[in-house]
Write a protein that holds these residues in place. Structure first.
Motif, PDB file in Angstrom:
ATOM      1  N   ALA A 126     -75.395 -52.817  -8.799  1.00 32.67           N
ATOM      2  CA  ALA A 126     -75.286 -51.442  -9.287  1.00 32.67           C
ATOM      3  C   ALA A 126     -75.499 -50.488  -8.125  1.00 32.67           C
ATOM      4  CB  ALA A 126     -76.317 -51.173 -10.381  1.00 32.67           C
ATOM      5  N   SER A 127     -74.660 -49.478  -8.049  1.00 37.44           N
ATOM      6  CA  SER A 127     -74.743 -48.495  -6.965  1.00 37.44           C
ATOM      7  C   SER A 127     -74.725 -47.086  -7.546  1.00 37.44           C
ATOM      8  CB  SER A 127     -73.564 -48.680  -5.993  1.00 37.44           C
ATOM      9  OG  SER A 127     -73.593 -47.717  -4.968  1.00 37.44           O
ATOM     10  N   LYS A 128     -75.845 -46.381  -7.393  1.00 38.58           N
ATOM     11  CA  LYS A 128     -75.968 -45.004  -7.882  1.00 38.58           C
ATOM     12  C   LYS A 128     -75.488 -44.881  -9.322  1.00 38.58           C
ATOM     13  CE  LYS A 128     -77.402 -43.717  -3.822  1.00 38.58           C
ATOM     14  NZ  LYS A 128     -78.851 -43.513  -3.602  1.00 38.58           N
ATOM     15  N   PHE A 129     -75.861 -45.855 -10.160  1.00 37.27           N
ATOM     16  CA  PHE A 129     -75.366 -45.872 -11.529  1.00 37.27           C
ATOM     17  C   PHE A 129     -76.249 -45.022 -12.429  1.00 37.27           C
ATOM     18  CE2 PHE A 129     -74.871 -47.548 -15.831  1.00 37.27           C
ATOM     19  CZ  PHE A 129     -73.486 -47.527 -15.950  1.00 37.27           C
ATOM     20  N   SER A 130     -75.617 -44.047 -13.083  1.00 40.23           N
ATOM     21  CA  SER A 130     -76.291 -43.164 -14.041  1.00 40.23           C
ATOM     22  C   SER A 130     -75.566 -43.245 -15.376  1.00 40.23           C
ATOM     23  CB  SER A 130     -76.304 -41.718 -13.541  1.00 40.23           C
ATOM     24  OG  SER A 130     -76.990 -41.606 -12.312  1.00 40.23           O
ATOM     25  N   PHE A 131     -76.301 -42.968 -16.453  1.00 39.29           N
ATOM     26  CA  PHE A 131     -75.703 -43.098 -17.778  1.00 39.29           C
ATOM     27  C   PHE A 131     -76.265 -42.024 -18.703  1.00 39.29           C
ATOM     28  CE2 PHE A 131     -74.926 -44.807 -21.979  1.00 39.29           C
ATOM     29  CZ  PHE A 131     -73.670 -45.372 -21.849  1.00 39.29           C
ATOM     30  N   TRP A 132     -75.388 -41.483 -19.558  1.00 42.24           N
ATOM     31  CA  TRP A 132     -75.772 -40.428 -20.492  1.00 42.24           C
ATOM     32  C   TRP A 132     -75.364 -40.799 -21.918  1.00 42.24           C
ATOM     33  CZ3 TRP A 132     -74.030 -39.604 -15.629  1.00 42.24           C
ATOM     34  CH2 TRP A 132     -74.719 -38.682 -14.821  1.00 42.24           C
ATOM     35  N   TYR A 133     -76.252 -40.488 -22.878  1.00 40.11           N
ATOM     36  CA  TYR A 133     -75.902 -40.456 -24.293  1.00 40.11           C
ATOM     37  C   TYR A 133     -75.722 -38.984 -24.644  1.00 40.11           C
ATOM     38  CZ  TYR A 133     -77.758 -45.245 -24.494  1.00 40.11           C
ATOM     39  OH  TYR A 133     -77.994 -46.587 -24.295  1.00 40.11           O
ATOM     40  N   GLY A 134     -74.489 -38.540 -24.698  1.00 38.97           N
ATOM     41  CA  GLY A 134     -74.258 -37.116 -24.873  1.00 38.97           C
ATOM     42  C   GLY A 134     -74.822 -36.353 -23.683  1.00 38.97           C
ATOM     43  N   LYS A 135     -75.734 -35.406 -23.942  1.00 36.75           N
ATOM     44  CA  LYS A 135     -76.350 -34.642 -22.862  1.00 36.75           C
ATOM     45  C   LYS A 135     -77.624 -35.284 -22.324  1.00 36.75           C
ATOM     46  CE  LYS A 135     -74.541 -30.169 -24.432  1.00 36.75           C
ATOM     47  NZ  LYS A 135     -74.897 -28.773 -24.855  1.00 36.75           N
ATOM     48  N   LEU A 194     -70.914 -52.596 -22.936  1.00 37.82           N
ATOM     49  CA  LEU A 194     -71.109 -52.526 -24.373  1.00 37.82           C
ATOM     50  C   LEU A 194     -71.488 -51.116 -24.810  1.00 37.82           C
ATOM     51  CD1 LEU A 194     -70.971 -54.447 -26.777  1.00 37.82           C
ATOM     52  CD2 LEU A 194     -73.423 -54.823 -26.535  1.00 37.82           C
ATOM     53  N   ASN A 195     -72.145 -50.367 -23.942  1.00 45.14           N
ATOM     54  CA  ASN A 195     -72.554 -49.006 -24.301  1.00 45.14           C
ATOM     55  C   ASN A 195     -71.386 -48.053 -24.484  1.00 45.14           C
ATOM     56  OD1 ASN A 195     -75.339 -49.186 -24.535  1.00 45.14           O
ATOM     57  ND2 ASN A 195     -75.697 -48.909 -22.354  1.00 45.14           N
ATOM     58  N   GLU A 196     -70.263 -48.367 -23.850  1.00 49.02           N
ATOM     59  CA  GLU A 196     -69.167 -47.405 -23.888  1.00 49.02           C
ATOM     60  C   GLU A 196     -68.513 -47.298 -25.262  1.00 49.02           C
ATOM     61  OE1 GLU A 196     -66.367 -48.583 -20.944  1.00 49.02           O
ATOM     62  OE2 GLU A 196     -65.336 -50.006 -22.252  1.00 49.02           O
ATOM     63  N   ILE A 197     -68.840 -48.207 -26.176  1.00 49.76           N
ATOM     64  CA  ILE A 197     -68.278 -48.096 -27.523  1.00 49.76           C
ATOM     65  C   ILE A 197     -69.016 -47.039 -28.338  1.00 49.76           C
ATOM     66  CG2 ILE A 197     -67.547 -50.514 -27.459  1.00 49.76           C
ATOM     67  CD1 ILE A 197     -69.825 -51.197 -29.333  1.00 49.76           C
ATOM     68  N   ILE A 198     -70.152 -46.536 -27.818  1.00 49.67           N
ATOM     69  CA  ILE A 198     -70.898 -45.473 -28.502  1.00 49.67           C
ATOM     70  C   ILE A 198     -70.248 -44.134 -28.185  1.00 49.67           C
ATOM     71  CG2 ILE A 198     -73.147 -44.345 -28.746  1.00 49.67           C
ATOM     72  CD1 ILE A 198     -74.416 -46.952 -27.732  1.00 49.67           C
ATOM     73  N   PRO A 199     -69.849 -43.359 -29.188  1.00 48.66           N
ATOM     74  CA  PRO A 199     -69.194 -42.075 -28.927  1.00 48.66           C
ATOM     75  C   PRO A 199     -70.087 -41.130 -28.124  1.00 48.66           C
ATOM     76  CG  PRO A 199     -68.937 -42.709 -31.244  1.00 48.66           C
ATOM     77  CD  PRO A 199     -69.925 -43.661 -30.640  1.00 48.66           C
ATOM     78  N   GLY A 200     -69.484 -40.404 -27.200  1.00 47.46           N
ATOM     79  CA  GLY A 200     -70.187 -39.371 -26.452  1.00 47.46           C
ATOM     80  C   GLY A 200     -70.911 -39.852 -25.214  1.00 47.46           C
ATOM     81  N   THR A 201     -70.815 -41.133 -24.894  1.00 46.65           N
ATOM     82  CA  THR A 201     -71.490 -41.640 -23.706  1.00 46.65           C
ATOM     83  C   THR A 201     -70.588 -41.495 -22.478  1.00 46.65           C
ATOM     84  OG1 THR A 201     -70.674 -43.886 -24.084  1.00 46.65           O
ATOM     85  CG2 THR A 201     -72.826 -43.315 -25.010  1.00 46.65           C
ATOM     86  N   HIS A 202     -71.209 -41.398 -21.315  1.00 46.39           N
ATOM     87  CA  HIS A 202     -70.460 -41.426 -20.061  1.00 46.39           C
ATOM     88  C   HIS A 202     -71.379 -41.876 -18.938  1.00 46.39           C
ATOM     89  CE1 HIS A 202     -72.267 -37.385 -20.067  1.00 46.39           C
ATOM     90  NE2 HIS A 202     -72.138 -37.382 -18.742  1.00 46.39           N
ATOM     91  N   HIS A 203     -70.780 -42.191 -17.800  1.00 43.28           N
ATOM     92  CA  HIS A 203     -71.559 -42.737 -16.690  1.00 43.28           C
ATOM     93  C   HIS A 203     -71.067 -42.166 -15.368  1.00 43.28           C
ATOM     94  CE1 HIS A 203     -67.996 -45.246 -16.099  1.00 43.28           C
ATOM     95  NE2 HIS A 203     -68.461 -45.491 -14.878  1.00 43.28           N
ATOM     96  N   ALA A 204     -71.854 -42.406 -14.339  1.00 38.09           N
ATOM     97  CA  ALA A 204     -71.462 -42.094 -12.964  1.00 38.09           C
ATOM     98  C   ALA A 204     -71.911 -43.261 -12.097  1.00 38.09           C
ATOM     99  CB  ALA A 204     -72.110 -40.796 -12.490  1.00 38.09           C
ATOM    100  N   GLY A 205     -71.307 -43.393 -10.923  1.00 34.46           N
ATOM    101  CA  GLY A 205     -71.617 -44.530 -10.070  1.00 34.46           C
ATOM    102  C   GLY A 205     -70.871 -45.763 -10.537  1.00 34.46           C
ATOM    103  N   GLU A 206     -71.291 -46.931 -10.065  1.00 37.15           N
ATOM    104  CA  GLU A 206     -70.568 -48.135 -10.442  1.00 37.15           C
ATOM    105  C   GLU A 206     -71.499 -49.337 -10.570  1.00 37.15           C
ATOM    106  OE1 GLU A 206     -68.858 -50.533  -6.674  1.00 37.15           O
ATOM    107  OE2 GLU A 206     -67.780 -48.658  -7.071  1.00 37.15           O
ATOM    108  N   ILE A 207     -71.006 -50.322 -11.307  1.00 42.06           N
ATOM    109  CA  ILE A 207     -71.606 -51.645 -11.366  1.00 42.06           C
ATOM    110  C   ILE A 207     -70.512 -52.630 -11.003  1.00 42.06           C
ATOM    111  CG2 ILE A 207     -72.699 -53.398 -12.814  1.00 42.06           C
ATOM    112  CD1 ILE A 207     -73.848 -51.176 -14.533  1.00 42.06           C
ATOM    113  N   ALA A 208     -70.776 -53.484 -10.038  1.00 40.41           N
ATOM    114  CA  ALA A 208     -69.779 -54.448  -9.578  1.00 40.41           C
ATOM    115  C   ALA A 208     -70.177 -55.852  -9.979  1.00 40.41           C
ATOM    116  CB  ALA A 208     -69.607 -54.355  -8.065  1.00 40.41           C
ATOM    117  N   LEU A 209     -69.202 -56.649 -10.373  1.00 42.37           N
ATOM    118  CA  LEU A 209     -69.371 -58.078 -10.606  1.00 42.37           C
ATOM    119  C   LEU A 209     -68.542 -58.808  -9.566  1.00 42.37           C
ATOM    120  CD1 LEU A 209     -70.264 -60.560 -12.252  1.00 42.37           C
ATOM    121  CD2 LEU A 209     -68.250 -60.216 -13.704  1.00 42.37           C
TER     122      LEU A 209
END
Length: 275
Positions: free
Chosen positions: A31-40, A77-92
């Motif tokens: 994970a690199s500079k990974f941020s996550f939001w539920y709405g605001k 899996l979190n992206e199926i929740i409405p209103g969520t968004h992210h920044a940064g990345e996660i690499a596999l």
């Protein structure tokens, strides 16, 4: 006032404290500079974390600290929740899982997930394990039979259910149902297995079976477990990451984390002074 005692790290197996423990094997997560939001509401703040292959990494921290959010972000899996968004990345294995070319369904085959509460399908034991490979197609009945058996063996369940594969999975005990869910995830032949509090609702004997299973599984894939049980983290993991208020405070080999953490907040949490 005497400080609370530290949790002893089990000496039953040596810890590989090399950060390159999984080098050369698939299943490395970064994970690199990974941020996550539920709405605001921001739940994760610029997480930088490398999870090596062929190891068990435990995510610990108080309730609401972001560890489950991060776990579920690893397979989108979190992206199926409405209103969520992210920044940064996660690499596999060096590839950004949030890249537009990355198919989420294919990703979840590579990164399996087991939840806190076991959730077998209302089908037979056999059909539970065969479900993923069957819908993906391309396997004969003989191949499915072999895959079901091997997955149940890998989940340490085969000997307990081999004579009742056509019976309902709902007739199994809670611990058996949880191992069945692990077998169901393994049937997709993943590189990574994510577990969110997999033993929190189990009795001590069933919990021990799950923990022993994780030790065996790390020989062939990457395991990431969220747990509130610090003793469990100390027993099963090679590395431990401590989350607090949506931030990664510290990550280290479990042995060092539980005996000489670098951060005061980590020490306070591990010794029970908060959380």
């Amino acid at each position: 006032m005497t400080a609370p005692p530290r949790i002893a790290v089990s000496p039953r197996r040596p810890l590989d404290t090399s950060r390159a423990a999984g080098e050369g094997h698939p299943g490395t997560i970064a994970a690199s500079k990974f941020s996550f939001w539920y709405g605001k509401k921001q739940a994760l703040h610029e997480i930088d974390l490398v999870i090596p292959a062929r190891c068990v990494t435990a995510l610990i921290g108080p309730s609401g600290c972001g560890k489950s959010t991060f776990l579920r972000s690893i397979n989108r899996l979190n992206e199926i929740i409405p209103g969520t968004h992210h920044a940064g990345e996660i690499a596999l294995d060096g590839e950004n899982i949030y890249a537009s070319r990355m198919d989420a369904t294919a990703l979840r085959q590579r990164i399996g997930m087991v939840f806190q509460r076991w959730n077998p399908f209302p089908k037979s034991i056999y059909e539970n394990v065969a479900y993923g490979p069957r819908i993906n197609g391309g396997r004969s009945r003989a191949e499915l039979d072999e895959l079901v058996e091997s997955s149940l063996r890998r989940a340490a369940l085969w000997d307990e259910v081999k004579d009742r594969l056509r019976q309902s999975a709902l007739g199994l005990s809670g611990g058996q149902q949880q191992r069945l869910c692990i077998a169901r995830a393994l049937a997709n032949e993943p590189e990574v297995l994510l577990l969110d509090e997999p033993a929190s609702a189990l009795d001590p004997i069933a919990t021990q079976k799950i923990e022993e299973l994780l030790y065996e599984l790390k020989r062939e894939l990457t395991v990431v477990i969220v747990t509130h049980n610090l003793q469990q983290a100390a027993r099963v993991s090679d590395y431990t990451a401590f989350f607090f208020m949506g931030r990664l405070v510290e990550v280290d080999a479990t042995e060092r984390m539980f005996t000489s953490p670098r951060e005061e907040r980590t020490d306070a949490y591990i010794t029970g002074r908060f959380g």
